[in-house]
Write an enzyme that holds these catalytic residues in place. Sequence first.
Site, PDB file in Angstrom:
ATOM      1  N   HIS A 469       0.836  -1.204   0.000  1.00 58.85           N
ATOM      2  CA  HIS A 469       0.000   0.000   0.000  1.00 58.85           C
ATOM      3  C   HIS A 469       0.875   1.259   0.000  1.00 58.85           C
ATOM      4  CE1 HIS A 469      -3.685   2.325   1.217  1.00 58.85           C
ATOM      5  NE2 HIS A 469      -2.759   3.135   1.697  1.00 58.85           N
ATOM      6  N   GLU A 470       1.813   1.328   0.927  1.00 55.20           N
ATOM      7  CA  GLU A 470       2.659   2.526   1.017  1.00 55.20           C
ATOM      8  C   GLU A 470       3.559   2.664  -0.209  1.00 55.20           C
ATOM      9  OE1 GLU A 470       1.745   4.652   2.991  1.00 55.20           O
ATOM     10  OE2 GLU A 470       0.555   3.371   4.309  1.00 55.20           O
ATOM     11  N   HIS A 473       1.689   4.416  -2.937  1.00 55.58           N
ATOM     12  CA  HIS A 473       1.771   5.877  -2.784  1.00 55.58           C
ATOM     13  C   HIS A 473       3.133   6.378  -3.276  1.00 55.58           C
ATOM     14  CE1 HIS A 473      -1.925   6.771  -0.711  1.00 55.58           C
ATOM     15  NE2 HIS A 473      -1.650   6.015   0.343  1.00 55.58           N
ATOM     16  N   HIS A 476       3.403   6.631  -7.000  1.00 60.79           N
ATOM     17  CA  HIS A 476       2.648   7.789  -7.482  1.00 60.79           C
ATOM     18  C   HIS A 476       3.513   9.053  -7.374  1.00 60.79           C
ATOM     19  CE1 HIS A 476      -1.690   9.691  -7.457  1.00 60.79           C
ATOM     20  NE2 HIS A 476      -1.094   9.814  -8.613  1.00 60.79           N
TER      21      HIS A 476
END
Length: 680
Positions: A469-470, A473, A476
């Site tokens: 998940h991290e 980010h 991105h």
Amino acid sequence: MDNPLLNMTGLPPFPALRPEHVEPAIDAVLEENRSRVAALLAATDHYAWDSLVAPLEALEDRLNRTWSPVSHMNAVVNTPELRAAYNACLPKLSDYATEMGQNEALYAAFRSIAEHAGFGTLDPVRQRIVSNALRDFRLAGVALDPERRERFRAIQQRLSTLTSKFEENLLDATHAWFRQVTDTAELAGLPDSALAAARQAAATRELDGWVFTLEYPSYFAVMSYADHRPLREAVYTAYVTRASDQGPHAGRWDNGPVMEEILALRHELAQLLGFRNYAERSLATKMAPDTGAVLAFLEDLAGRSLAMAREELDELHRYAREHHGLERLESWDITYCSEQLRRHRHQLSQEDLRPYFPEPRVLEGLFAVVERLYGVRAELQPGVDTWHPDVRFYRLVDEAGEVRGQFYLDLYARAHKRGGAWMDECIVRRVDAQGRVQVPVAYLTCNFNAPVEGRPALFTHNEVLTLFHEFGHGLHHMLTRIDHASVAGINGVAWDAVELPSQFLENWCWEPEALALISGHHETGAPLPPELIRRLRAARNFQAGMQMVRQLEFGLFDFRLHLEYDPARGARVQEILDEVRAQVAVVAPPAFNRFQHSFSHIFAGGYAAGYYSYKWAEVLASDAFSLFEEEGIFDAETGRRFLRTILERGGAQEPMELFIEFRGREPEIDALLRHNGIAA
């Protein structure tokens, strides 16, 4: 004094940074920025991109780069001296932001650019930056009369202090409590990994036996596996009363008054700007069209999930009665009995999987997944200065050999480090006036158990999900191709779309092809056996209804707090939480539970009246992944399309436009419901 914060040209020199450097550096940069802005405005009355917007972006970038290592160290290696220096700068930074946002001459200059005949010839990214800036001037109170402007400034300054105080109270309360255990009978059921970490925690404190703390890995292990019910109750009670008027440290770091004041000030701020409440103010920069749409979205999901959640809880009650003799299921029994039921039904526990997810293999597999999808490889860079010996530094290199981004990886829980997991910006991509590309750099932070007793760190599957998940980010932020910092990476992205890349990447943690890359037994190297993979996937939606309504509880609570604030009645924090629980929750916590006092996402993070974003973006993430389900989970063409349309574009376009460009249509909710095992 030679100040390393003012002499940075590349990465922050973390070992050289001292608390006494912080305030002088921020003072110097703010003074220089103010004088430079005044000079830019005085230089001409015909403003253009190159003469105004580009130089302003350079000023903003320098300020962000100076503050970023300070803010980060305050979160990960907190000391009283650093905290004092950090807090001394918050009002100054808040004042500066408000001053710039309310600068009428600056606002007029941006308006003149937008209204000039040549505006239409600017490229769409630059047009969007100017439009965003005009919106942000209005949201900063540029149109207010002098008296209201001054009140706006005072509110912003106070809010920056209060949100920091909320986080400090939570950090101090989390680290103040521990439970020493010397009777081995109390340790029954706890896995070896948890016992080894607890032995290490005791040794660090020079105590006998085992020490359990409120850091999440320790808390989670006790709640999930400890057969000893009084131990679970003690740890649960301490955890859910942190920073509150209840529990073992009742009143010592109480966030109650902090929350009251934060909510009152946010409401007043919103009304100054012409909004009826802070929820409306929050949506001014989000995808959701209005407050009604957010409530309808959350309530619709609740309607689809509640029956399933109630059935799951009924099943848990029956199981606890029949197998554990528990006539009444208390809150400190829920996680434990759920874990036992998962084992009973699926012959699977998170601990069964831990030996197959050693940190080196997980990282290697994560990087392999990303390379297959996007054609970028991660390379460890030894010898880079960091803030702690456990931190590592990597760079991302694409197929053409270009360094696309770099990141610090800080994986382990420790004292003086904020809980949770997050990605933050160290350096943002931009191209300067000389055409030089500033390579983006990210901080990737988790709170997992460190290696103990000669073994590598062993992760649960849930921790692997968190890491993915991290990293989503981080991608991105790092893979952006936008040349202007204000819309590069996660900047300028509507907050209810910002979780798309992170939740999207989690999907690979469930796929056999990807699990073969990220798993390998820490002793034998053997991959996760097919039977364990089958059980893992079968258990994917175990209690998905209960998990769904829990997230909806958080989202509705947050949104209603900000939507329904009434100065005559106060914040009504507990009252609204109780109402939301009556509406969507299936588990009623004890009266002493003060979850809200540690809800830092909305009281100290960027999610105020925006926690619904997790579910909103999960619709996008699930639907985006469904294209990989159709084309193949490692289909290179689909992966490169996601890279081009979502990751590289940052905040340069509306998220809905980018999603349609990727998916060929608007998002549909079916994939979310299917992935959560909820009938459409």
